[in-house]
Design an enzyme around this catalytic site. Structure first.
Site, PDB file in Angstrom:
ATOM      1  N   LYS A  39       1.222  -0.768   0.036  1.00  0.00           N
ATOM      2  CA  LYS A  39       0.204  -0.008   0.014  1.00  0.00           C
ATOM      3  C   LYS A  39       0.953   1.559   0.266  1.00  0.00           C
ATOM      4  CE  LYS A  39      -0.501  -0.187   5.323  1.00  0.00           C
ATOM      5  NZ  LYS A  39      -1.199  -0.542   6.237  1.00  0.00           N
ATOM      6  N   ARG A  85      -8.710  -0.799  17.104  1.00  0.00           N
ATOM      7  CA  ARG A  85      -8.748  -0.420  15.404  1.00  0.00           C
ATOM      8  C   ARG A  85      -9.604  -2.079  15.298  1.00  0.00           C
ATOM      9  NH1 ARG A  85      -4.721   0.002  10.112  1.00  0.00           N
ATOM     10  NH2 ARG A  85      -4.860  -1.589  10.234  1.00  0.00           N
TER      11      ARG A  85
HETATM   12  C1  LIG Z   1      -0.982  -1.139   6.338  1.00  0.00           C
HETATM   13  C2  LIG Z   1      -0.924  -3.092   7.315  1.00  0.00           C
HETATM   14  C3  LIG Z   1      -0.289  -3.311   7.197  1.00  0.00           C
HETATM   15  C4  LIG Z   1       1.305  -3.967   7.411  1.00  0.00           C
HETATM   16  O1  LIG Z   1       2.192  -2.665   8.782  1.00  0.00           O
HETATM   17  P1  LIG Z   1       3.720  -2.046   8.524  1.00  0.00           P
HETATM   18  O2  LIG Z   1       3.418  -1.585   9.674  1.00  0.00           O
HETATM   19  O3  LIG Z   1       3.644  -1.357   7.219  1.00  0.00           O
HETATM   20  O4  LIG Z   1       4.256  -3.559   7.876  1.00  0.00           O
HETATM   21  C5  LIG Z   1      -0.507  -5.314   7.315  1.00  0.00           C
HETATM   22  N1  LIG Z   1      -1.856  -5.051   7.919  1.00  0.00           N
HETATM   23  C6  LIG Z   1      -2.339  -4.383   7.983  1.00  0.00           C
HETATM   24  C7  LIG Z   1      -4.205  -4.807   8.585  1.00  0.00           C
HETATM   25  C8  LIG Z   1      -2.082  -2.856   7.815  1.00  0.00           C
HETATM   26  O5  LIG Z   1      -3.648  -2.106   7.303  1.00  0.00           O
END
Ligand SMILES: *Cc1c(COP(=O)(O)O)cnc(C)c1O
Length: 371
Positions: free
Chosen positions: A36, A131
């Site tokens: 992302k 969250r």
């Molecule tokens: C963004 C996200 C991740 C990745 O997180 P990082 O800290 O960049 O490794 C994993 N799971 C969810 C649900 C996310 O929103």
């Protein structure tokens, strides 16, 4: 070359992903490469797959569609709960989505039925960061409801910590995830296979010998892309922290007083403030600002300090050196600065590096800290 720009070294990202994939494999944990921050850039997706991630994860269906259109066939997971308004796109392009709401699951089921597909789902469990997630006491009932939905296949459980309240993964909350999985097996004869323990913030806990229990997957973005763990933002041993750099150009360079003069009121982005210090400094202005990145998240080169930034100017104290107008200055970025720079249409994206073959790293723990 264009400025401002992101120089994105695919070899270094490949290295970071390979090291993490190998290290986690020792603990029976697969990696979902999270794309992302790079808006689902196919170059990043391909390099992660080459490094051995078993699936790709993105929070936006448009990014997943972008990767599909680029011809990427790998397994893709929507890692944010689908919007009901997008379920048709979700079942068409994503193999699996994370879920916490029955209304969404019903809509996914109907959409999957319409196109004759089975859509896989992972249920997210709330473990304290507040969250997304189903409260642990509600999981059992929830699973029974999901079992009734046609064309939906429950693949397992997941959780996400740290992102909202900075709650760290530890033996206590991670054991609760494994306990929820055991309960699921026992009570519902569900043949769930995926237990996705979290994101990059789980790495410290794992490397420090955490009790992994039933966890067999992590979703990693920041650690692969920036070589850092998100809890203390420390460099991870053996990984590059400079895989991506933000480059900006000097448009003014002058010796100026460090202290502003005149009647002080509010500036563009802060309340009333006083610039500090006394005497003169080497001040440089870069043609980059808040429309391009998050200036607070820039790590300046040695001897240079980021003083302030407005929409399109960033002011530097360049220490002993006076920079030349037209000179480029490059920064390492934190996650926030990377996100905004990637998303800004004013910042060009420059992928560099060969197709990524670097020295194998037999032992993560004995490698020197990344530069
Ligand atoms: C963004 C996200 C991740 C990745 O997180 P990082 O800290 O960049 O490794 C994993 N799971 C969810 C649900 C996310 O929103």
């Amino acid at each position: 070359m264009n400025t401002p720009r992101l120089d994105i070294n695919l070899d270094k990202i490949f290295h970071n992903a390979s090291v993490l994939v190998k290290r986690l494999k020792e603990d029976g944990i697969s990696v979902t490469g999270v794309t992302k921050a790079f808006l689902g850039a196919p170059q990043i997706a391909r390099i992660m797959l080459k490094a051995g991630v078993t699936s790709l994860g993105d929070s936006r269906i448009s990014n997943i569609e972008r990767m599909r259109h680029a011809g990427i066939l790998a397994r893709m997971v929507l890692i944010r709960s689908p919007m009901i308004s997008q379920v048709d796109r979700v079942v068409a392009s994503a193999d699996m989505s994370v879920n916490t709401e029955l209304d969404v699951l019903c809509a996914l089921s109907a959409a999957a039925l319409r196109i004759g597909k089975v859509h896989d789902v992972l249920l997210m469990v709330e473990l304290g960061d507040l969250r997304e997630g189903i409260m642990p006491s509600d999981i059992s009932d929830f699973v029974q409801q999901v079992a009734l939905l046609p064309n939906i296949k429950l693949m397992g459980l997941g959780t996400n910590l740290a992102c909202r309240n900075g709650i760290s993964p530890d033996n206590e909350n991670m054991t609760k995830l494994s306990a929820a999985v055991r309960q699921l097996y026992a009570a519902n004869s569900v043949n769930a296979t995926i237990v996705s323990g979290g994101n990059s913030s789980n790495l410290n806990w794992i490397f420090d010998g955490g009790k992994i229990g039933k966890i067999n997957n992590l979703r990693l973005g920041e650690s692969i892309l920036l070589g850092r763990e998100p809890l203390q933002r420390k460099a991870i041993l053996g990984l590059f922290t400079d895989a991506t750099k933000l480059v900006a150009e000097v448009i003014e360079s002058k010796i100026k007083p460090s202290k502003a003069w005149g009647t002080i009121a509010q500036s563009a982005f802060k309340g009333a403030r006083n610039s500090v210090g006394s005497g003169n400094i080497n001040q440089a202005i870069l043609a980059i600002g808040r429309q391009d990145t998050d200036p607070e998240g820039l790590q300046a080169p040695k001897g240079v300090i980021v003083l302030d930034a407005s929409s399109d100017h960033t002011i530097l104290d360049t220490g002993k050196n006076k920079l030349r107008v037209g000179e480029e200055v490059s920064f390492q970025l934190n996650y926030s600065a990377l996100l905004s720079a990637m998303t800004s249409p004013y910042v060009s994206k420059n992928f560099t590096g060969s197709s990524a073959i670097l020295r194998p790293n037999p032992d993560l723990h004995f490698l020197p800290a990344a530069a």
